[in-house]
Design a protein around this motif. Structure first.
Motif, PDB file in Angstrom:
ATOM      1  N   PRO A   6       0.802  -1.220   0.000  1.00  0.00           N
ATOM      2  CA  PRO A   6       0.000   0.000   0.000  1.00  0.00           C
ATOM      3  C   PRO A   6       0.839   1.276   0.000  1.00  0.00           C
ATOM      4  CG  PRO A   6      -0.043  -1.011   2.161  1.00  0.00           C
ATOM      5  CD  PRO A   6       0.717  -1.937   1.252  1.00  0.00           C
ATOM      6  N   ARG A   7       2.079   1.184   0.462  1.00  0.00           N
ATOM      7  CA  ARG A   7       2.959   2.357   0.503  1.00  0.00           C
ATOM      8  C   ARG A   7       4.269   2.042  -0.206  1.00  0.00           C
ATOM      9  NH1 ARG A   7       0.876   6.452   3.121  1.00  0.00           N
ATOM     10  NH2 ARG A   7      -0.683   6.053   4.702  1.00  0.00           N
ATOM     11  N   CYS A   8       4.833   3.065  -0.810  1.00  0.00           N
ATOM     12  CA  CYS A   8       6.101   2.919  -1.521  1.00  0.00           C
ATOM     13  C   CYS A   8       7.196   2.531  -0.531  1.00  0.00           C
ATOM     14  CB  CYS A   8       6.454   4.234  -2.211  1.00  0.00           C
ATOM     15  SG  CYS A   8       8.076   4.206  -3.000  1.00  0.00           S
ATOM     16  N   PRO A   9       7.955   1.473  -0.830  1.00  0.00           N
ATOM     17  CA  PRO A   9       9.018   1.062   0.086  1.00  0.00           C
ATOM     18  C   PRO A   9      10.182   2.058   0.126  1.00  0.00           C
ATOM     19  CG  PRO A   9       8.992  -0.335  -1.865  1.00  0.00           C
ATOM     20  CD  PRO A   9       7.815   0.582  -1.965  1.00  0.00           C
ATOM     21  N   VAL A  10      10.246   2.988  -0.827  1.00  0.00           N
ATOM     22  CA  VAL A  10      11.344   3.962  -0.870  1.00  0.00           C
ATOM     23  C   VAL A  10      10.959   5.249  -0.143  1.00  0.00           C
ATOM     24  CG1 VAL A  10      12.824   5.359  -2.375  1.00  0.00           C
ATOM     25  CG2 VAL A  10      12.259   3.008  -3.019  1.00  0.00           C
ATOM     26  N   CYS A  11       9.825   5.865  -0.543  1.00  0.00           N
ATOM     27  CA  CYS A  11       9.467   7.175   0.016  1.00  0.00           C
ATOM     28  C   CYS A  11       8.319   7.123   1.026  1.00  0.00           C
ATOM     29  CB  CYS A  11       9.112   8.158  -1.096  1.00  0.00           C
ATOM     30  SG  CYS A  11       7.557   7.788  -1.940  1.00  0.00           S
ATOM     31  N   GLY A  12       7.580   6.002   1.084  1.00  0.00           N
ATOM     32  CA  GLY A  12       6.498   5.865   2.047  1.00  0.00           C
ATOM     33  C   GLY A  12       5.157   6.448   1.620  1.00  0.00           C
ATOM     34  N   GLN A  13       5.091   7.005   0.427  1.00  0.00           N
ATOM     35  CA  GLN A  13       3.838   7.574  -0.060  1.00  0.00           C
ATOM     36  C   GLN A  13       2.885   6.466  -0.503  1.00  0.00           C
ATOM     37  OE1 GLN A  13       2.867  10.869  -0.022  1.00  0.00           O
ATOM     38  NE2 GLN A  13       4.717  11.021   1.213  1.00  0.00           N
ATOM     39  N   PRO A  14       1.557   6.733  -0.449  1.00  0.00           N
ATOM     40  CA  PRO A  14       0.599   5.710  -0.908  1.00  0.00           C
ATOM     41  C   PRO A  14       0.835   5.348  -2.375  1.00  0.00           C
ATOM     42  CG  PRO A  14      -0.532   7.482   0.243  1.00  0.00           C
ATOM     43  CD  PRO A  14       0.893   7.932   0.047  1.00  0.00           C
ATOM     44  N   MET A  15       0.757   4.058  -2.661  1.00  0.00           N
ATOM     45  CA  MET A  15       0.927   3.594  -4.039  1.00  0.00           C
ATOM     46  C   MET A  15      -0.440   3.408  -4.686  1.00  0.00           C
ATOM     47  SD  MET A  15       4.152   1.011  -3.660  1.00  0.00           S
ATOM     48  CE  MET A  15       4.280   0.778  -5.411  1.00  0.00           C
ATOM     49  N   VAL A  29      -7.053  -4.801 -17.382  1.00  0.00           N
ATOM     50  CA  VAL A  29      -7.604  -3.451 -17.329  1.00  0.00           C
ATOM     51  C   VAL A  29      -6.553  -2.563 -16.688  1.00  0.00           C
ATOM     52  CG1 VAL A  29      -9.458  -2.002 -16.409  1.00  0.00           C
ATOM     53  CG2 VAL A  29      -9.942  -4.375 -17.040  1.00  0.00           C
ATOM     54  N   SER A  30      -6.227  -1.459 -17.374  1.00  0.00           N
ATOM     55  CA  SER A  30      -5.245  -0.511 -16.849  1.00  0.00           C
ATOM     56  C   SER A  30      -5.937   0.775 -16.449  1.00  0.00           C
ATOM     57  CB  SER A  30      -4.179  -0.200 -17.914  1.00  0.00           C
ATOM     58  OG  SER A  30      -3.447  -1.367 -18.217  1.00  0.00           O
ATOM     59  N   GLY A  31      -5.372   1.440 -15.460  1.00  0.00           N
ATOM     60  CA  GLY A  31      -5.918   2.701 -14.973  1.00  0.00           C
ATOM     61  C   GLY A  31      -5.242   3.033 -13.650  1.00  0.00           C
ATOM     62  N   ALA A  32      -5.836   3.960 -12.906  1.00  0.00           N
ATOM     63  CA  ALA A  32      -5.333   4.305 -11.570  1.00  0.00           C
ATOM     64  C   ALA A  32      -6.433   3.967 -10.585  1.00  0.00           C
ATOM     65  CB  ALA A  32      -4.973   5.778 -11.507  1.00  0.00           C
ATOM     66  N   PHE A  33      -6.201   2.936  -9.764  1.00  0.00           N
ATOM     67  CA  PHE A  33      -7.198   2.461  -8.825  1.00  0.00           C
ATOM     68  C   PHE A  33      -6.729   2.723  -7.403  1.00  0.00           C
ATOM     69  CE2 PHE A  33      -7.055  -0.316 -12.572  1.00  0.00           C
ATOM     70  CZ  PHE A  33      -8.332  -0.125 -13.066  1.00  0.00           C
ATOM     71  N   GLU A  34      -7.639   3.132  -6.558  1.00  0.00           N
ATOM     72  CA  GLU A  34      -7.316   3.352  -5.148  1.00  0.00           C
ATOM     73  C   GLU A  34      -7.203   2.004  -4.439  1.00  0.00           C
ATOM     74  OE1 GLU A  34      -6.807   6.202  -3.403  1.00  0.00           O
ATOM     75  OE2 GLU A  34      -7.007   7.374  -5.237  1.00  0.00           O
ATOM     76  N   ALA A  35      -6.242   1.904  -3.555  1.00  0.00           N
ATOM     77  CA  ALA A  35      -6.117   0.697  -2.733  1.00  0.00           C
ATOM     78  C   ALA A  35      -7.171   0.770  -1.640  1.00  0.00           C
ATOM     79  CB  ALA A  35      -4.726   0.621  -2.117  1.00  0.00           C
ATOM     80  N   PRO A  36      -7.822  -0.350  -1.326  1.00  0.00           N
ATOM     81  CA  PRO A  36      -8.809  -0.328  -0.240  1.00  0.00           C
ATOM     82  C   PRO A  36      -8.126  -0.055   1.092  1.00  0.00           C
ATOM     83  CG  PRO A  36      -8.428  -2.573  -1.002  1.00  0.00           C
ATOM     84  CD  PRO A  36      -7.660  -1.667  -1.923  1.00  0.00           C
ATOM     85  N   ALA A  37      -8.868   0.536   2.034  1.00  0.00           N
ATOM     86  CA  ALA A  37      -8.313   0.888   3.340  1.00  0.00           C
ATOM     87  C   ALA A  37      -7.708  -0.330   4.036  1.00  0.00           C
ATOM     88  CB  ALA A  37      -9.399   1.523   4.201  1.00  0.00           C
ATOM     89  N   PHE A  38      -8.279  -1.520   3.836  1.00  0.00           N
ATOM     90  CA  PHE A  38      -7.770  -2.723   4.481  1.00  0.00           C
ATOM     91  C   PHE A  38      -6.388  -3.122   3.972  1.00  0.00           C
ATOM     92  CE2 PHE A  38     -12.347  -3.153   5.215  1.00  0.00           C
ATOM     93  CZ  PHE A  38     -12.339  -3.332   6.593  1.00  0.00           C
ATOM     94  N   ALA A  39      -5.999  -2.639   2.800  1.00  0.00           N
ATOM     95  CA  ALA A  39      -4.687  -2.973   2.254  1.00  0.00           C
ATOM     96  C   ALA A  39      -3.558  -2.376   3.090  1.00  0.00           C
ATOM     97  CB  ALA A  39      -4.573  -2.481   0.811  1.00  0.00           C
ATOM     98  N   TYR A  40      -3.860  -1.398   3.923  1.00  0.00           N
ATOM     99  CA  TYR A  40      -2.847  -0.743   4.743  1.00  0.00           C
ATOM    100  C   TYR A  40      -2.581  -1.486   6.055  1.00  0.00           C
ATOM    101  CZ  TYR A  40      -3.238   3.058   1.454  1.00  0.00           C
ATOM    102  OH  TYR A  40      -3.226   3.800   0.308  1.00  0.00           O
ATOM    103  N   LEU A  41      -3.281  -2.589   6.267  1.00  0.00           N
ATOM    104  CA  LEU A  41      -3.139  -3.343   7.507  1.00  0.00           C
ATOM    105  C   LEU A  41      -2.203  -4.529   7.322  1.00  0.00           C
ATOM    106  CD1 LEU A  41      -6.869  -3.469   8.674  1.00  0.00           C
ATOM    107  CD2 LEU A  41      -5.119  -1.764   9.210  1.00  0.00           C
ATOM    108  N   ASP A  42      -1.394  -4.796   8.345  1.00  0.00           N
ATOM    109  CA  ASP A  42      -0.566  -5.996   8.289  1.00  0.00           C
ATOM    110  C   ASP A  42      -1.399  -7.183   8.785  1.00  0.00           C
ATOM    111  OD1 ASP A  42      -0.554  -5.904  11.123  1.00  0.00           O
ATOM    112  OD2 ASP A  42       1.363  -4.861  11.166  1.00  0.00           O
ATOM    113  N   GLU A  43      -0.796  -8.351   8.801  1.00  0.00           N
ATOM    114  CA  GLU A  43      -1.526  -9.575   9.150  1.00  0.00           C
ATOM    115  C   GLU A  43      -2.083  -9.527  10.579  1.00  0.00           C
ATOM    116  OE1 GLU A  43      -0.542 -14.322   9.237  1.00  0.00           O
ATOM    117  OE2 GLU A  43       0.516 -13.064   7.778  1.00  0.00           O
ATOM    118  N   GLU A  44      -1.308  -8.997  11.501  1.00  0.00           N
ATOM    119  CA  GLU A  44      -1.752  -8.902  12.892  1.00  0.00           C
ATOM    120  C   GLU A  44      -2.959  -7.957  13.022  1.00  0.00           C
ATOM    121  OE1 GLU A  44       0.129  -7.475  17.133  1.00  0.00           O
ATOM    122  OE2 GLU A  44       1.483  -8.344  15.650  1.00  0.00           O
ATOM    123  N   ASP A  45      -2.904  -6.826  12.322  1.00  0.00           N
ATOM    124  CA  ASP A  45      -4.034  -5.882  12.338  1.00  0.00           C
ATOM    125  C   ASP A  45      -5.278  -6.522  11.736  1.00  0.00           C
ATOM    126  OD1 ASP A  45      -2.504  -3.823  13.456  1.00  0.00           O
ATOM    127  OD2 ASP A  45      -1.902  -3.063  11.479  1.00  0.00           O
TER     128      ASP A  45
END
Length: 132
Positions: A6-15, A29-45
């Motif tokens: 969900p975040r860039c491993p270099v700069c930390g910005q949302p991907m 299908v190509s385009g710019a899609f938003e990552a769902p909010a759940f994508a920002y959670l690790d396995e424990e979360d």
């Protein structure tokens, strides 16, 4: 299936997701899609949220099942909400109410004393107390 970053491993910005593909027929299908909010959670979360949902949001029940204290669970929930970019509804309402008072004050529709009284009353209502 690969886990999304969900975040860039270099700069930390949302991907952004830029391509989706169906494995059955190869359609892409190509385009710019938003990552769902759940994508920002690790396995424990994710496990925490699953238990939260299974207990129907009852932190006292989670406390009973896990042995983790209520306030620790509450803090964990706040951290998960933050990771997901979510603000608790009660915080949004409180902020909106305060902004309304400040807007009225700025527009000189109420006095400073009236604004203070309104904010004290609202704080007392939120705490279950009265300002009298």
């Amino acid at each position: 299936m690969a886990k999304m970053l969900p975040r860039c491993p270099v700069c930390g910005q949302p991907m952004k997701v830029v391509q989706l593909r169906c494995d059955d027929d190869g359609v892409t299908v190509s385009g710019a899609f938003e990552a769902p909010a759940f994508a920002y959670l690790d396995e424990e979360d994710t496990r925490f949220i699953m238990m939260f949902l299974r207990t129907k949001g009852n932190l006292k029940e989670m406390e009973r099942l896990t042995g983790i204290g209520y306030f620790a669970l509450r803090g964990r929930l706040d951290k998960v909400l933050e990771k997901m970019g979510l603000t608790p509804i009660e915080d949004e309402e409180e902020q909106a109410n305060s902004e309304d008072v400040f807007k009225l004050l700025k527009e000189k529709k109420i006095t400073v004393e009236e604004a203070i009284a309104i904010l004290k009353k609202k704080r007392g209502e939120n705490d279950g107390r009265t300002s009298e």
